[in-house]
Write an enzyme that holds these catalytic residues in place. Structure first.
Site, PDB file in Angstrom:
ATOM      1  N   GLU A  26       0.825  -1.203   0.000  1.00 40.80           N
ATOM      2  CA  GLU A  26       0.000   0.000   0.000  1.00 40.80           C
ATOM      3  C   GLU A  26       0.866   1.262   0.000  1.00 40.80           C
ATOM      4  O   GLU A  26       0.456   2.299  -0.541  1.00 40.80           O
ATOM      5  CB  GLU A  26      -0.940   0.003   1.204  1.00 40.80           C
ATOM      6  CG  GLU A  26      -1.917  -1.159   1.243  1.00 40.80           C
ATOM      7  CD  GLU A  26      -2.802  -1.230   0.001  1.00 40.80           C
ATOM      8  OE1 GLU A  26      -3.096  -0.154  -0.580  1.00 40.80           O
ATOM      9  OE2 GLU A  26      -3.182  -2.339  -0.401  1.00 40.80           O
ATOM     10  N   HIS A  29       1.487   2.265  -3.554  1.00 40.38           N
ATOM     11  CA  HIS A  29       0.361   3.044  -4.080  1.00 40.38           C
ATOM     12  C   HIS A  29       0.404   4.483  -3.551  1.00 40.38           C
ATOM     13  O   HIS A  29       0.233   5.451  -4.303  1.00 40.38           O
ATOM     14  CB  HIS A  29      -0.972   2.408  -3.658  1.00 40.38           C
ATOM     15  CG  HIS A  29      -1.250   1.072  -4.262  1.00 40.38           C
ATOM     16  ND1 HIS A  29      -1.103   0.799  -5.604  1.00 40.38           N
ATOM     17  CD2 HIS A  29      -1.712  -0.089  -3.694  1.00 40.38           C
ATOM     18  CE1 HIS A  29      -1.444  -0.451  -5.842  1.00 40.38           C
ATOM     19  NE2 HIS A  29      -1.809  -1.016  -4.705  1.00 40.38           N
TER      20      HIS A  29
END
Length: 377
Positions: A26, A29
């Protein structure tokens, strides 16, 4: 058979595998989204009710959920599973809308999505590069030093001194390549290209089978040829060589993943061998029990697995988003909202079905159903 690591170590090891890997996925991202000026509203490790968290000066809520089986980054404007513009998004002021995910061109959105799996691969490459520098690289030649009497290799016509150049057309550069290729092909007819006395030949060999059992009594069929290698050759790996070695090893791991997935799809391997979170937890505990090196290598292996799975073109996964972005780039317009919604709902159903299936497999491998039937009986 691996010694039982205990429930507490198993849970701790599982959290130490999944938590950091989800976090770096994550984080990939998040950083690429931030690079392109997209505001992240929330960054969560785990799902469900928030256990604790804080809000940074950029307005991003960092939190930990009670169920540590995943995580997510929620970007501004990313208001539906298909990441499609909504009426709510269209009503935003222009300045606020420019900081949303949907306001970015398709190539930027694609890079933001791609960054998660890429970060998992980069993490694994760093770990494997470190292992290469610490332990060197095996360059044991793919030559038959000895044969096991009555083995698949002997029955197939291999002789001492044969150099195995390829199996099923795949080049064998080291003896480790042979072992790695055959391991996942038990009781399978393979075409082996050899060099004998300077002359290239091809022989057909039906691989043997070695049965291994875990501590729950589950049996696993592994392929063997029944040959011994020459004396092991380990060469040192420099700092400059380590990245290349890591890329090569990652490529071999990915090839093995693709091969085994193909075997399950074609029926050559049982779908019962597919494992889920419970199986990962079990192996996490076992690897932690064996030592820090084994555990770190296992984390790198799961990181590669996580990156690979997320790139599959399945809606709800990063690969599914990338597929829609590719179509959008070709068509010069997004796929229709109804089609995206249908695809993502179908993808969610597929993933839930798969999760139930692998969890059932996990519980079966732990003999849960047998014990329940015994209690009921």
């Amino acid at each position: 058979m691996t010694e039982n690591p205990g429930i507490l170590l198993t849970i701790l090891a599982f959290v130490l595998v999944i938590g950091p890997l989800v976090f770096i996925h994550e984080l990939g991202h998040y950083f690429v989204g931030r690079w392109f000026g997209v505001h992240a509203e929330a960054f969560s490790i785990g799902f469900g009710r928030e256990i604790f968290g804080w809000t940074d000066r950029r307005g991003t809520r960092w939190k930990v959920g009670w169920m540590p089986l995943g995580g997510y980054v929620r970007f501004a404007g990313d208001m539906s599973p298909a990441s499609e513009p909504t009426e709510e998004w269209k009503a935003l002021p222009l300045g606020e809308r420019s900081r949303t995910f949907q306001a970015k061109p398709v190539w930027q959105r694609a890079l933001i999505v791609l960054a998660g799996p890429v970060t998992n691969f980069l993490f694994a490459l760093i770990v494997l590069a470190g292992f290469a520098m610490a332990y060197g690289q095996s360059q044991t030649p793919p030559v038959v030093e000895r044969l096991v009497a009555g083995s698949a290799a002997e029955k197939g016509g291999l002789r001492i001194g044969d150099r195995i150049a390829a199996i099923n057309g795949r080049g064998m550069e080291t003896f480790d390549d042979i072992a790695g290729f055959v391991l996942y092909r038990p009781d399978e007819l393979v075409q082996v290209d050899i060099v004998r006395g300077g002359v290239a030949q091809r022989v057909a060999i039906e691989t043997g089978v070695r049965i291994e059992k875990d501590r729950f009594g589950n049996a696993y069929r592994l392929g063997v040829l029944g040959i011994y290698s020459p004396q092991m050759v380990i060469l040192p790996v420099s700092v400059l060589e380590a990245p290349g070695v890591a890329v090569e090893r990652t490529g071999k791991i990915l090839t093995t993943m693709v091969d085994t997935l193909g075997q399950v799809i074609t029926g050559r391997r049982s779908a019962k061998e597919l494992g889920g979170p419970l199986k990962i937890a079990q192996v996490s505990g076992e690897q932690a029990n064996r030592g820090i090196e084994d555990f770190i290598f296992f984390v790198a292996l799961i990181s590669i697995n996580l990156g690979f799975i997320n790139l599959l073109p399945v809606p709800m996964l990063d690969g599914g988003h990338l597929l829609f972005y590719a179509i959008e780039a070709i068509r010069r317009k997004p796929v229709g909202a109804a089609a995206q919604e249908w695809a993502f709902r179908s993808g969610l159903l597929v993933l839930l079905t798969l999760m139930i299936f692998v969890t059932f497999n996990d519980l079966s491998s732990f003999k849960v159903w047998e014990r329940l039937s015994g209690l009921i009986g």
